[in-house]
Design a protein around this motif. Structure first.
Motif, mmCIF file in Angstrom:
data_model
loop_
_atom_site.group_PDB
_atom_site.id
_atom_site.type_symbol
_atom_site.label_atom_id
_atom_site.label_comp_id
_atom_site.label_asym_id
_atom_site.label_seq_id
_atom_site.Cartn_x
_atom_site.Cartn_y
_atom_site.Cartn_z
ATOM 1 N N PRO A 79 -0.671 0.802 19.060
ATOM 2 C CA PRO A 79 -0.726 1.746 17.939
ATOM 3 C C PRO A 79 0.518 1.691 17.055
ATOM 4 C CG PRO A 79 -0.157 2.903 19.953
ATOM 5 C CD PRO A 79 -0.446 1.477 20.346
ATOM 6 N N LEU A 80 0.337 1.955 15.778
ATOM 7 C CA LEU A 80 1.453 2.069 14.836
ATOM 8 C C LEU A 80 2.244 3.318 15.187
ATOM 9 C CD1 LEU A 80 1.133 1.551 10.991
ATOM 10 C CD2 LEU A 80 2.558 3.347 11.923
ATOM 11 N N ALA A 81 3.584 3.187 15.289
ATOM 12 C CA ALA A 81 4.408 4.306 15.744
ATOM 13 C C ALA A 81 5.143 5.005 14.609
ATOM 14 C CB ALA A 81 5.422 3.829 16.790
ATOM 15 N N ALA A 82 5.614 4.251 13.611
ATOM 16 C CA ALA A 82 6.394 4.859 12.529
ATOM 17 C C ALA A 82 6.307 3.991 11.288
ATOM 18 C CB ALA A 82 7.860 5.037 12.951
ATOM 19 N N LEU A 83 6.400 4.654 10.134
ATOM 20 C CA LEU A 83 6.232 3.995 8.842
ATOM 21 C C LEU A 83 7.476 4.189 8.006
ATOM 22 C CD1 LEU A 83 3.830 2.550 7.340
ATOM 23 C CD2 LEU A 83 3.381 4.764 6.267
ATOM 24 N N ASP A 84 7.929 3.096 7.355
ATOM 25 C CA ASP A 84 9.079 3.159 6.470
ATOM 26 C C ASP A 84 8.656 2.679 5.092
ATOM 27 O OD1 ASP A 84 11.817 3.541 5.858
ATOM 28 O OD2 ASP A 84 12.137 1.387 6.003
ATOM 29 N N ALA A 85 9.596 2.645 4.138
ATOM 30 C CA ALA A 85 9.274 2.286 2.761
ATOM 31 C C ALA A 85 8.729 0.869 2.644
ATOM 32 C CB ALA A 85 10.503 2.451 1.877
ATOM 33 N N THR A 86 9.264 -0.079 3.415
ATOM 34 C CA THR A 86 8.830 -1.470 3.302
ATOM 35 C C THR A 86 8.402 -2.075 4.633
ATOM 36 O OG1 THR A 86 11.077 -2.320 3.602
ATOM 37 C CG2 THR A 86 10.360 -1.878 1.338
ATOM 38 N N THR A 87 8.523 -1.322 5.720
ATOM 39 C CA THR A 87 8.189 -1.844 7.041
ATOM 40 C C THR A 87 7.465 -0.783 7.867
ATOM 41 O OG1 THR A 87 10.329 -1.128 7.944
ATOM 42 C CG2 THR A 87 10.196 -3.379 7.102
ATOM 43 N N PHE A 88 6.916 -1.195 8.984
ATOM 44 C CA PHE A 88 6.444 -0.244 9.982
ATOM 45 C C PHE A 88 6.771 -0.812 11.355
ATOM 46 C CE2 PHE A 88 2.615 -2.825 9.090
ATOM 47 C CZ PHE A 88 2.281 -3.267 10.350
ATOM 48 N N ARG A 89 6.758 0.043 12.356
ATOM 49 C CA ARG A 89 7.100 -0.388 13.710
ATOM 50 C C ARG A 89 6.114 0.176 14.717
ATOM 51 N NH1 ARG A 89 12.261 1.885 16.613
ATOM 52 N NH2 ARG A 89 13.326 0.828 14.923
ATOM 53 N N TYR A 90 6.111 -0.442 15.864
ATOM 54 C CA TYR A 90 5.455 0.134 17.022
ATOM 55 C C TYR A 90 6.464 0.112 18.151
ATOM 56 C CZ TYR A 90 4.893 -4.577 18.905
ATOM 57 O OH TYR A 90 5.139 -5.833 19.391
ATOM 58 N N SER A 91 6.300 0.991 19.110
ATOM 59 C CA SER A 91 7.179 1.050 20.281
ATOM 60 C C SER A 91 6.300 1.210 21.501
ATOM 61 C CB SER A 91 8.169 2.208 20.153
ATOM 62 O OG SER A 91 7.519 3.403 19.780
ATOM 63 N N GLU A 92 5.769 0.095 21.954
ATOM 64 C CA GLU A 92 4.792 0.063 23.035
ATOM 65 C C GLU A 92 5.325 -0.840 24.145
ATOM 66 O OE1 GLU A 92 2.195 0.675 25.448
ATOM 67 O OE2 GLU A 92 1.475 1.455 23.540
ATOM 68 N N LEU A 93 5.485 -0.298 25.331
ATOM 69 C CA LEU A 93 6.081 -1.049 26.429
ATOM 70 C C LEU A 93 5.071 -1.893 27.190
ATOM 71 C CD1 LEU A 93 8.511 1.659 27.869
ATOM 72 C CD2 LEU A 93 8.968 -0.112 26.188
ATOM 73 N N HIS A 94 3.831 -1.839 26.797
ATOM 74 C CA HIS A 94 2.795 -2.538 27.563
ATOM 75 C C HIS A 94 2.145 -3.651 26.745
ATOM 76 C CE1 HIS A 94 3.267 0.482 30.621
ATOM 77 N NE2 HIS A 94 3.065 1.420 29.730
ATOM 78 N N GLY A 95 2.946 -4.347 25.988
ATOM 79 C CA GLY A 95 2.452 -5.479 25.224
ATOM 80 C C GLY A 95 2.860 -5.400 23.776
#
Length: 405
Positions: free
Chosen positions: A184-200
């Motif tokens: 799942p998508l975890a956080a959104l920024d102006a030009t990027t996004f991140r996920y923080s998932e420890l299972h892949g």
């Protein structure tokens, strides 16, 4: 190890040292490349806990002298979307874009004629980490469309990441196999996004690969894999595609996500006129068929018994007009959507299984076109969808959709 490969690995080492020294503060948002964070393109770690796949034919590997080092996605017949850091010290003549589940035994490979990293790409901070590559010939693979918009409501939305790499980061085994994983998508920024998932998730070798999101029009590319923590077990960051749509169009992607070649002619200037007003016009004699509302779903789709000129209106911003047809075996479908002046309508073609087979997304007022050949020995049911980009609609201005085969 080639001199080119050594040069790019030296670049990555410098990037990591800079990040460790400066903290790599991301001027575009609240997170940074932390100490030890690295681009996910050059080291031998795969999509973690992903599964091998022969799907996603538009996703391929970038190889240098036959060795895979990054991932890319066909977004037109000749254009590949990837990360800008994959192009550092690129030897264009020695690099190929290859497709298939195994990069070492590709189903097809394509020479490159142009590399276009974003002009503001910052290799130290990994900002604007997005690029286009142009193939020497058209690839016979349906490209992916691009997601037109991301916002905070998308946090938590599942993303499917696809890329090439090894299965063991220490022994370097399994290199070059295509894999997928959904997180799942975890956080959104102006030009990027991140996920923080420890299972892949993504890791070295997956740079430039797509983050795919399921939409009502099929899978769309939402992001380009960029960087993450050195251990690939805490988080990863993608470059958002929607932020760079204007730049992508300017450098050669006039039809974002279509199967049309980048060499297709652009209008000389000004807004195209609607049919019958000096702009594009339907050709030849075709029966005229009006849409039958409601037709916002496949179950309610307006059915075509053969080639036709369709007329319709998008009555509100959520309106989607759906048409069903049966394409004869080995026939080629040609679709042209004549868009009213001042409106931005898009065109999508999908199979009965929901897989997107092509889409056309020109700018406001421009006509949309796409083609599809049925290679099967039997007729194939297809669905055509017309919708307004970013809520564009008009109850007063009709569109015309020419369907020929």
């Amino acid at each position: 190890m080639s001199e080119q490969r050594l040069s790019r690995e030296v670049f990555l080492g410098i990037t990591v040292l800079l990040c460790a020294a400066t903290g790599c503060v991301d001027a575009g948002g609240p997170w940074a490349i932390p100490s030890g964070g690295e681009p996910l393109g050059e080291r031998a770690r795969p999509i973690l806990l992903g599964t091998p796949t022969a799907d996603y034919p538009a996703v391929g590997a970038l190889t240098e002298h036959g060795y895979p080092f990054c991932t890319g996605t066909l977004v037109s017949k000749t254009l590949v979307l990837t990360a800008a850091h994959c192009l550092v010290d690129l030897d264009l003549a020695a690099t190929r874009f290859v497709v298939g589940p195994d990069a070492f035994r590709p189903a097809a490979e394509f020479a490159l004629v142009r590399a276009e990293p974003h002009p503001d790409y910052d290799p130290a901070l990994l900002l604007h980490d997005i690029a286009l590559l142009e193939l020497a010939v058209e690839a016979p693979v349906p490209p992916f469309g691009l997601l037109p918009r991301l916002d905070e409501s998308d946090v938590g939305r599942p993303l499917t990441f696809v890329g090439y790499g090894v299965t063991d980061g220490h022994r370097h085994t399994g290199l070059g196999l295509k894999r997928q994983v959904t997180v799942p998508l975890a956080a959104l920024d102006a030009t990027t996004f991140r996920y923080s998932e420890l299972h892949g998730g993504t890791c070295y070798g997956d740079s430039g690969g797509p983050a795919l999101v399921a939409t009502e029009h099929g899978l769309r590319v939402a992001g380009v894999t960029s960087y993450g923590d050195a251990g690939c077990d805490e988080y990863a960051v993608d470059t958002r595609v929607d932020v760079y749509l204007d730049w992508l169009r300017r450098v050669g992607l006039p039809l974002v996500g279509t199967g049309t070649s980048s060499e297709d002619p652009e209008p000389a200037g000004g807004d195209p006129q609607p049919p019958g007003a000096g702009g594009g016009e339907p050709s030849g004699e075709l029966p005229v068929v009006g849409e039958h509302e409601p037709n916002g779903s496949r179950r309610e789709a307006t059915r075509l018994s053969g080639p036709a000129l369709l007329t319709g209106r998008l009555h509100q911003h959520e309106d989607v007009d759906t048409f069903r047809l049966e394409l004869p075996r080995e026939a080629t479908l040609h679709l042209t959507l004549f868009v009213p002046t001042g409106l931005d309508y898009d065109l999508v073609l999908a199979g009965a299984d929901g897989q997107e087979l092509g889409c056309s997304q020109r700018e406001t007022g421009q006509d949309e076109e796409l083609s599809f050949t049925n290679p099967s020995g039997r007729p194939r049911v297809l669905y055509v969808e017309v919708y307004g980009f970013d809520g564009s609609w008009s109850a007063a201005k009709p569109y015309l959709l020419e369907a020929r085969w």
